[in-house]
Design a protein around this motif. Structure first.
Motif, PDB file in Angstrom:
ATOM      1  N   SER A 185       0.800  -1.229   0.000  1.00  0.00           N
ATOM      2  CA  SER A 185       0.000   0.000   0.000  1.00  0.00           C
ATOM      3  C   SER A 185       0.829   1.275   0.000  1.00  0.00           C
ATOM      4  O   SER A 185       0.402   2.297  -0.527  1.00  0.00           O
ATOM      5  N   GLY A 186       2.002   1.239   0.604  1.00  0.00           N
ATOM      6  CA  GLY A 186       2.848   2.423   0.653  1.00  0.00           C
ATOM      7  C   GLY A 186       2.433   3.404   1.747  1.00  0.00           C
ATOM      8  O   GLY A 186       1.419   3.234   2.423  1.00  0.00           O
ATOM      9  N   TRP A 187       3.244   4.443   1.906  1.00  0.00           N
ATOM     10  CA  TRP A 187       3.013   5.442   2.945  1.00  0.00           C
ATOM     11  C   TRP A 187       1.831   6.332   2.603  1.00  0.00           C
ATOM     12  O   TRP A 187       1.575   6.634   1.440  1.00  0.00           O
ATOM     13  N   GLN A 188       1.141   6.792   3.628  1.00  0.00           N
ATOM     14  CA  GLN A 188       0.111   7.810   3.489  1.00  0.00           C
ATOM     15  C   GLN A 188       0.656   9.096   4.097  1.00  0.00           C
ATOM     16  O   GLN A 188       1.038   9.128   5.265  1.00  0.00           O
ATOM     17  N   ARG A 202       2.222   7.838   7.618  1.00  0.00           N
ATOM     18  CA  ARG A 202       1.818   6.648   8.353  1.00  0.00           C
ATOM     19  C   ARG A 202       1.609   5.495   7.377  1.00  0.00           C
ATOM     20  O   ARG A 202       1.272   5.692   6.209  1.00  0.00           O
ATOM     21  N   LEU A 203       1.806   4.295   7.908  1.00  0.00           N
ATOM     22  CA  LEU A 203       1.724   3.084   7.108  1.00  0.00           C
ATOM     23  C   LEU A 203       0.816   2.103   7.825  1.00  0.00           C
ATOM     24  O   LEU A 203       1.084   1.725   8.967  1.00  0.00           O
ATOM     25  N   ASN A 204      -0.278   1.716   7.194  1.00  0.00           N
ATOM     26  CA  ASN A 204      -1.195   0.746   7.795  1.00  0.00           C
ATOM     27  C   ASN A 204      -0.588  -0.647   7.725  1.00  0.00           C
ATOM     28  O   ASN A 204      -0.212  -1.107   6.641  1.00  0.00           O
ATOM     29  N   LEU A 205      -0.502  -1.315   8.860  1.00  0.00           N
ATOM     30  CA  LEU A 205       0.076  -2.645   8.920  1.00  0.00           C
ATOM     31  C   LEU A 205      -1.019  -3.701   9.025  1.00  0.00           C
ATOM     32  O   LEU A 205      -2.030  -3.494   9.701  1.00  0.00           O
ATOM     33  N   GLU A 207      -6.578  -1.110  15.057  1.00  0.00           N
ATOM     34  CA  GLU A 207      -5.812  -0.273  14.143  1.00  0.00           C
ATOM     35  C   GLU A 207      -4.335  -0.410  14.499  1.00  0.00           C
ATOM     36  O   GLU A 207      -3.946  -0.198  15.645  1.00  0.00           O
ATOM     37  N   THR A 208      -3.526  -0.765  13.504  1.00  0.00           N
ATOM     38  CA  THR A 208      -2.089  -0.971  13.728  1.00  0.00           C
ATOM     39  C   THR A 208      -1.338  -0.181  12.672  1.00  0.00           C
ATOM     40  O   THR A 208      -1.429  -0.476  11.481  1.00  0.00           O
ATOM     41  N   GLU A 209      -0.602   0.845  13.103  1.00  0.00           N
ATOM     42  CA  GLU A 209       0.029   1.751  12.150  1.00  0.00           C
ATOM     43  C   GLU A 209       1.469   2.058  12.545  1.00  0.00           C
ATOM     44  O   GLU A 209       1.803   2.140  13.734  1.00  0.00           O
ATOM     45  N   LEU A 210       2.300   2.247  11.524  1.00  0.00           N
ATOM     46  CA  LEU A 210       3.675   2.691  11.715  1.00  0.00           C
ATOM     47  C   LEU A 210       3.740   4.156  11.318  1.00  0.00           C
ATOM     48  O   LEU A 210       3.273   4.536  10.235  1.00  0.00           O
TER      49      LEU A 210
END
Length: 224
Positions: free
Chosen positions: A116-119, A127-130, A137-140
């Motif tokens: 999906s790549g970075w938002q 942020r990056l949805n994992l 909700e799990t995000e980097l």
């Protein structure tokens, strides 16, 4: 598996050792144990205790083909790790930073980056949805030095593990291995510390509620 975190750290370690901790929290705990030796020791002790309990439990008969299915699952995991690293390397952006993240978070992040790549959330903020196999909700987050996450509160509980660099908010400053817990009554505006890009893993059971202009925009979009 329960999507709610245990009430105490001892319950957290016990749930992990028993294999019944939500995958998102398991990912956070496993990653934190790489950054903090005392966490790694506590998890290891819980696993020893759980192992001792299992040894005294009555034996259970395996279903037919259980060993073959387990070996096939291991092979599939190894193949996924190889493809995730390859996809991440081909993505290019900030790859040295990504490859420096501790496992198992690194593999999950590279996999998400390839899919999906970075938002982009704002200047210096992504942020990056994992995909952690969890309903949570799990995000980097990647926070450049001086970059600000808009001031907000939370619809539920939020657990944030700092992986690299650091950030500060109204309550303090946090560095690698620190876990920050916020709830519905907590308002804050995290700001990336100077000197190094901050990476942070966030796990929450509800979304963010922004204040100010961002809050107005958020409410307007939801009303449509």
């Amino acid at each position: 598996m329960s999507a709610s975190p245990p009430n105490t750290f001892s319950e957290l370690y016990a749930a992990y050792a028993a294999g019944c901790l939500d995958p998102a929290f398991a990912l956070m705990l496993e990653t934190q144990s790489v950054l903090r030796p005392e966490i790694r020791d506590a998890v290891a002790l819980s696993e020893v205790i759980s192992g001792s309990i299992l040894e005294t439990a009555p034996a259970a008969r395996l279903t037919d083909g259980a060993l073959d299915r387990a070996l096939a699952a291991i092979d599939a995991l190894e193949a996924d790790e190889v493809s995730s690293v390859r996809a991440g390397r081909e993505a290019g952006e900030a790859m040295e930073e990504m490859l420096a993240l501790p496992e198992p978070l690194r593999t999950a992040a590279l996999d998400a980056l390839g899919k999906s790549g970075w938002q982009v959330m704002g200047r210096g903020l992504k942020r990056l949805n994992l995909s952690a196999g969890s309903k949570l909700e799990t995000e980097l987050y990647r926070i450049a030095p001086g970059a600000k996450i808009p001031r907000h509160t939370h619809a539920g509980s939020e657990y944030t593990l700092v992986l690299a660099g650091g950030f500060s908010d109204e309550r303090g400053s946090y560095g690698p291995g620190d876990v920050v817990i916020n709830g519905t009554d907590d308002y804050h505006q995290p700001v990336g510390d100077e000197g190094e890009v901050c990476y942070a893993l966030a796990v929450r059971d509800g979304g963010l509620h922004f204040t100010g202009v961002m809050g107005f925009i958020q409410r307007t979009l939801r009303a449509r």
